[in-house]
Design an enzyme around this catalytic site. Structure first.
Site, short mmCIF file in Angstrom:
data_model
loop_
_atom_site.label_atom_id
_atom_site.label_comp_id
_atom_site.label_asym_id
_atom_site.label_seq_id
_atom_site.Cartn_x
_atom_site.Cartn_y
_atom_site.Cartn_z
N GLU A 77 0.85 -1.18 0.00
CA GLU A 77 0.00 0.00 0.00
C GLU A 77 0.89 1.24 0.00
O GLU A 77 1.71 1.43 0.91
CB GLU A 77 -0.94 0.04 1.20
CG GLU A 77 -1.85 1.26 1.18
CD GLU A 77 -2.95 1.23 2.23
OE1 GLU A 77 -3.60 2.29 2.43
OE2 GLU A 77 -3.18 0.16 2.84
N ASP A 129 9.67 7.81 0.83
CA ASP A 129 9.22 7.78 -0.56
C ASP A 129 9.10 6.33 -1.04
O ASP A 129 10.06 5.56 -0.99
CB ASP A 129 10.24 8.55 -1.41
CG ASP A 129 9.76 8.81 -2.83
OD1 ASP A 129 8.77 8.19 -3.26
OD2 ASP A 129 10.40 9.64 -3.51
N ASP A 151 -2.58 12.17 -2.89
CA ASP A 151 -2.65 13.63 -2.98
C ASP A 151 -2.99 14.01 -4.42
O ASP A 151 -2.26 13.65 -5.35
CB ASP A 151 -1.30 14.24 -2.59
CG ASP A 151 -1.40 15.74 -2.34
OD1 ASP A 151 -2.15 16.41 -3.07
OD2 ASP A 151 -0.72 16.23 -1.42
N ASP A 187 -11.59 10.61 -4.39
CA ASP A 187 -12.85 11.33 -4.36
C ASP A 187 -12.76 12.59 -5.20
O ASP A 187 -13.66 13.44 -5.14
CB ASP A 187 -13.22 11.68 -2.91
CG ASP A 187 -12.12 12.47 -2.23
OD1 ASP A 187 -12.25 13.69 -2.11
OD2 ASP A 187 -11.12 11.85 -1.82
N THR A 225 -11.50 4.18 4.87
CA THR A 225 -10.47 4.89 5.62
C THR A 225 -11.07 6.12 6.29
O THR A 225 -12.16 6.59 5.93
CB THR A 225 -9.31 5.33 4.72
OG1 THR A 225 -9.78 6.32 3.80
CG2 THR A 225 -8.75 4.15 3.94
N ARG A 226 -10.33 6.68 7.23
CA ARG A 226 -10.76 7.90 7.89
C ARG A 226 -10.87 9.05 6.89
O ARG A 226 -11.77 9.88 6.96
CB ARG A 226 -9.78 8.24 9.01
CG ARG A 226 -10.25 9.32 9.96
CD ARG A 226 -9.24 9.54 11.07
NE ARG A 226 -8.82 8.29 11.67
CZ ARG A 226 -7.85 8.19 12.58
NH1 ARG A 226 -7.21 9.28 12.97
NH2 ARG A 226 -7.52 7.02 13.09
N TYR A 227 -9.94 9.09 5.95
CA TYR A 227 -9.97 10.14 4.93
C TYR A 227 -11.24 10.01 4.09
O TYR A 227 -11.88 11.01 3.77
CB TYR A 227 -8.74 10.06 4.04
CG TYR A 227 -8.78 11.08 2.92
CD1 TYR A 227 -8.30 12.37 3.11
CD2 TYR A 227 -9.36 10.77 1.69
CE1 TYR A 227 -8.37 13.32 2.11
CE2 TYR A 227 -9.45 11.72 0.69
CZ TYR A 227 -8.94 12.98 0.90
OH TYR A 227 -9.02 13.93 -0.10
#
Length: 246
Positions: A77, A129, A151, A187, A225-227
């Site tokens: 992941e 990274d 991101d 999203d 996920t929380r996001y």
């Protein structure tokens, strides 16, 4: 239907073989770590860390299958955030080694807490990274790859910073074994268009969607996920993309 795919490559993405920018952007730490988190960063992280000394220009050489023969599969992941998805997968698949890559210190600390709380012996962490690590993997090492809510770098001049790129699909194709799965969620509609555009140009991948539910509904083995919860609360609709490595 997901957003229409428009072929708009910019800057470094004109050439499929273009290298990524050798620099990470964005914050590395938010608030100060709690005492337990700080302790786990000192004591537990060195025991589960992997790939810290991998260089950008070396030949692919990390043979995870040889290093971890006790595991049935190896999953990766990239950008695990707070680690909710990774910890869930590790707890539900104890026979699978799950490697998470994340430069954000607070996210790494949260995952370390989950590792200790649920005795997860099948987790390794790349703190930093993910791209050098991905570059250094020997071929066909990974059985499943996750990139969840990366991101989006929404400004056009920052698109070259996006993880999903021609380089990424080339590196993922080499690292994934044939028949394995790549999962990408976002999203942000523009990022979904961007992903599908580059996936269409990647001959080693096939989009698995057959019906609208395939990109609108999370699979049962794809925890929220929380996001993602925050995105939904703010009115944004996630899209779930699954690609098969041919």
């Amino acid at each position: 239907m997901p957003p229409a795919v428009k072929d708009e490559r910019h800057g470094d993405h004109k050439n499929v073989s273009s290298p990524y920018i050798d620099r990470l952007y964005g914050r590395r730490q938010d608030k100060s770590l709690k005492p337990r988190q700080a302790r786990l960063m000192r004591e537990l992280l060195p025991r589960v860390a992997i790939g810290e000394t991998v260089g950008l220009d070396g030949e692919p050489s990390i043979d995870l299958k040889a290093q971890f023969p006790e595991f049935s599969e190896i999953w990766l992941e990239i950008g695990f955030g707070g680690g909710e998805h990774l910890a869930w997968q590790a707890a539900a698949n104890r026979d699978v080694l799950i490697i998470g890559a994340e430069p954000f210190i607070n996210g790494v600390a949260k995952l370390l807490v989950a590792i200790e709380d649920t005795n997860l012996r099948n987790v390794r962490i790349v703190h930093g990274d993910a791209r050098p690590f991905l570059s250094a993997l020997a071929p066909a090492q990974i059985d499943r790859l996750f990139v969840l809510h990366p991101d989006p770098w929404p400004k056009r001049r920052h698109h070259k910073r996006r993880l999903v790129s021609p380089w990424f699909f080339e590196a993922a194709a080499r690292a994934l074994r044939p028949g394995s799965e790549l999962r990408i969620a976002s999203d942000i509609p523009d990022y979904i268009r961007w992903t599908l555009m580059h996936a269409r140009a990647a001959p080693d991948f096939e989009w698995c969607a057959k019906t609208a539910d395939d990109w609108k509904v999370r699979a049962e083995d794809w925890p929220q996920t929380r996001y993602e919860q925050k995105a939904i609360a703010e009115g944004r609709t996630p899209t779930y993309l699954r690609f098969k490595r041919r």
